[in-house]
Write an enzyme that holds these catalytic residues in place. Structure first.
Site, PDB file in Angstrom:
ATOM      1  N   GLY A 253      45.298  34.844 -28.863  1.00 32.38           N
ATOM      2  CA  GLY A 253      46.274  35.003 -27.638  1.00 32.38           C
ATOM      3  C   GLY A 253      46.930  33.675 -27.333  1.00 32.38           C
TER       4      GLY A 253
ATOM      5  CG  ASP B 271      42.025  35.518 -20.417  1.00 30.65           C
ATOM      6  OD1 ASP B 271      40.994  35.628 -19.836  1.00 30.65           O
ATOM      7  OD2 ASP B 271      42.553  34.466 -20.454  1.00 30.65           O
TER       8      ASP B 271
ATOM      9  NE  ARG C 101      20.607  38.149   0.339  1.00 29.45           N
ATOM     10  CZ  ARG C 101      19.296  38.224  -0.830  1.00 29.45           C
ATOM     11  NH1 ARG C 101      19.779  39.322  -1.518  1.00 29.45           N
ATOM     12  NH2 ARG C 101      18.192  37.730  -0.411  1.00 29.45           N
TER      13      ARG C 101
ATOM     14  NE  ARG D 107      20.503  35.434  -3.193  1.00 26.30           N
ATOM     15  CZ  ARG D 107      19.898  35.009  -2.038  1.00 26.30           C
ATOM     16  NH1 ARG D 107      20.778  34.038  -1.501  1.00 26.30           N
ATOM     17  NH2 ARG D 107      19.284  34.779  -1.097  1.00 26.30           N
TER      18      ARG D 107
HETATM   19  O1  F6P Z   1      40.640  33.150 -23.197  1.00 30.01           O
HETATM   20  C1  F6P Z   1      40.044  33.673 -23.236  1.00 30.01           C
HETATM   21  C2  F6P Z   1      38.690  33.402 -22.207  1.00 30.01           C
HETATM   22  O2  F6P Z   1      37.296  34.477 -21.941  1.00 30.01           O
HETATM   23  C3  F6P Z   1      39.012  32.772 -20.517  1.00 30.01           C
HETATM   24  O3  F6P Z   1      39.194  34.036 -19.853  1.00 30.01           O
HETATM   25  C4  F6P Z   1      37.371  32.295 -20.223  1.00 30.01           C
HETATM   26  O4  F6P Z   1      38.083  31.443 -19.362  1.00 30.01           O
HETATM   27  C5  F6P Z   1      37.901  31.297 -22.141  1.00 30.01           C
HETATM   28  O5  F6P Z   1      38.133  32.565 -22.895  1.00 30.01           O
HETATM   29  C6  F6P Z   1      36.287  30.630 -22.320  1.00 30.01           C
HETATM   30  O6  F6P Z   1      36.231  29.966 -23.679  1.00 30.01           O
HETATM   31  P1  F6P Z   1      35.038  29.858 -24.688  1.00 30.01           P
HETATM   32  O7  F6P Z   1      34.447  31.296 -25.091  1.00 30.01           O
HETATM   33  O8  F6P Z   1      35.829  28.517 -25.389  1.00 30.01           O
HETATM   34  O9  F6P Z   1      34.193  29.445 -23.209  1.00 30.01           O
END
Ligand code: F6P
Length: 358
Positions: A111, A136, A171, A275
């Protein structure tokens, strides 16, 4: 002999294996004299020369399997020029591994951060080809990344399941979807799951507007409200703070995540119970959806074509349904955000979804 190094870097996502399979099948359909070096756990494997020799057989039967057969890790770009605990120069170490193995190129699946390092390695003289992976979908230079559609399906399924229980109770339900800096998964899953309110990092929310939307639904006889919120959703007040001020504020507040902060604010301003559901890493897990399998296979084959052409220093990407090659120098360091003025946001608003921004 064609010697190819391959690695997956950063957070994983669905269809990494499918993409690597596409690359290897693509090359092996044209050449018999291929050696594949699979670096373990991302750039770490390249730095410390930790690799496995793989054959085309290792890439059979993995189209539908989530995760990555190479393993992955986060190696922040900003630390790449900082020596490791033993004083090792990581960039020189990566170059050394590449040259020692006599590689013709390095295939990198990653990424945003991964692309900054890939571009640096290109500047350092290595032949690099990259493939855009991330749930993402925030990588600049491609309309679509693989992993995104699978994550959207999972987040949508979560919202669907919440919907059925929500109809039984009066809710407010908050579903926190992955995406710290960008809200693509939240936007798509929110629309697909019929969320009433969608909160994104790109559109700072006003809590009073959120509360107004909840009250309006209640007044219209709707028993529940579903809010899809991105991990990085931000209030209007917080959007005005500097990075440092925001960090200090969040540290004092000690909410486990943004959903808890929003929940407390809603509970203070309404008589509704709230919730929270956080699907978390389930969004990156499991088998890739059909769309991602197709996309990853196409991108893999396109990367193979670029390698066979000897055209390096680029990312294979999607542009208007075509697969194209985009120079790494154009991709590195840029994010693809949701445009608050885009058609999709406008259309979502037309169907009554609130983005908390009036
Ligand atoms: O970059 C992808 C992602 O899944 C994000 O959407 C998320 O915030 C992050 O990685 C979580 O990262 P980690 O797996 O390091 O907790």
């Amino acid at each position: 002999m064609l010697r190819i190094g391959m690695l997956t870097s950063g957070g994983d996502c669905q269809a990494l294996n499918a993409a690597m399979r596409g690359v290897v099948k693509g090359i092996c359909s044209k050449r018999d004299d291929v050696e594949i070096y699979g670096f373990q756990e991302g750039y770490k494997g390249l730095i410390y020369s930790n690799f496995k020799m793989l054959t085309s057989r290792d890439f059979s039967g993995i189209l539908t399997i989530g995760g990555t057969i190479l393993g992955t890790s986060r190696q922040p770009f900003k630390l790449m020029r900082v020596p490791d605990e033993n004083g090792l120069d990581k960039v020189e170490a990566m170059k050394h591994t590449y040259h020692k193995l006599n590689l013709d190129c390095l295939v990198v699946l990653g990424g945003n951060g991964t692309h900054k390092t890939a571009n640096m390695l290109r500047e350092e003289g290595l032949n690099v080809i990259t493939l855009p992976k991330t749930i993402d979908n925030d990588l600049w230079g491609t309309d679509m990344t693989f992993g995104f559609q699978s994550a959207v399906d999972i987040a949508t399924d979560t919202i669907d399941r919440i919907h059925t229980t929500a109809t039984s109770h009066s809710r407010v339900f908050i579903i926190e979807v992955m995406g710290h800096k960008v809200g693509w998964v939240t936007l798509h899953a929110g629309i697909a799951g019929g969320a009433d309110i969608i909160l994104l990092p790109e559109i700072p929310y006003d809590i009073d507007v959120v509360v107004e939307a909840i009250n309006k639904r209640k007044a219209a006889g709707k028993k529940f409200t579903i809010i899809a919120v991105a991990e990085g959703a931000i209030s209007r007040e917080d959007a005005k703070l500097s990075k440092k001020e925001l960090k200090e504020k969040k540290a004092k507040q000690k909410y486990p995540s943004v959903a808890y902060e929003i929940s407390e604010r809603i509970q203070k301003k309404t008589d509704q119970e709230v919730r929270i559901t956080v699907p978390g890493h389930t969004q990156r897990g499991g088998s890739p959806c059909a769309y991602d399998r197709v996309l990853a296979t196409r991108l893999g084959a396109a990367a193979a074509e670029a390698i066979l052409d000897g055209d390096f220093g680029c990312m294979v990407a999607v542009k208007n349904r075509d697969i194209v090659r985009v120079p790494l120098s154009e991709v590195a360091g840029k994010l693809k955000y949701v445009d608050p003025e885009s058609d999709i946001v406008r259309e979502a608003k037309m169907t009554g979804i609130s983005f908390g921004d009036k």
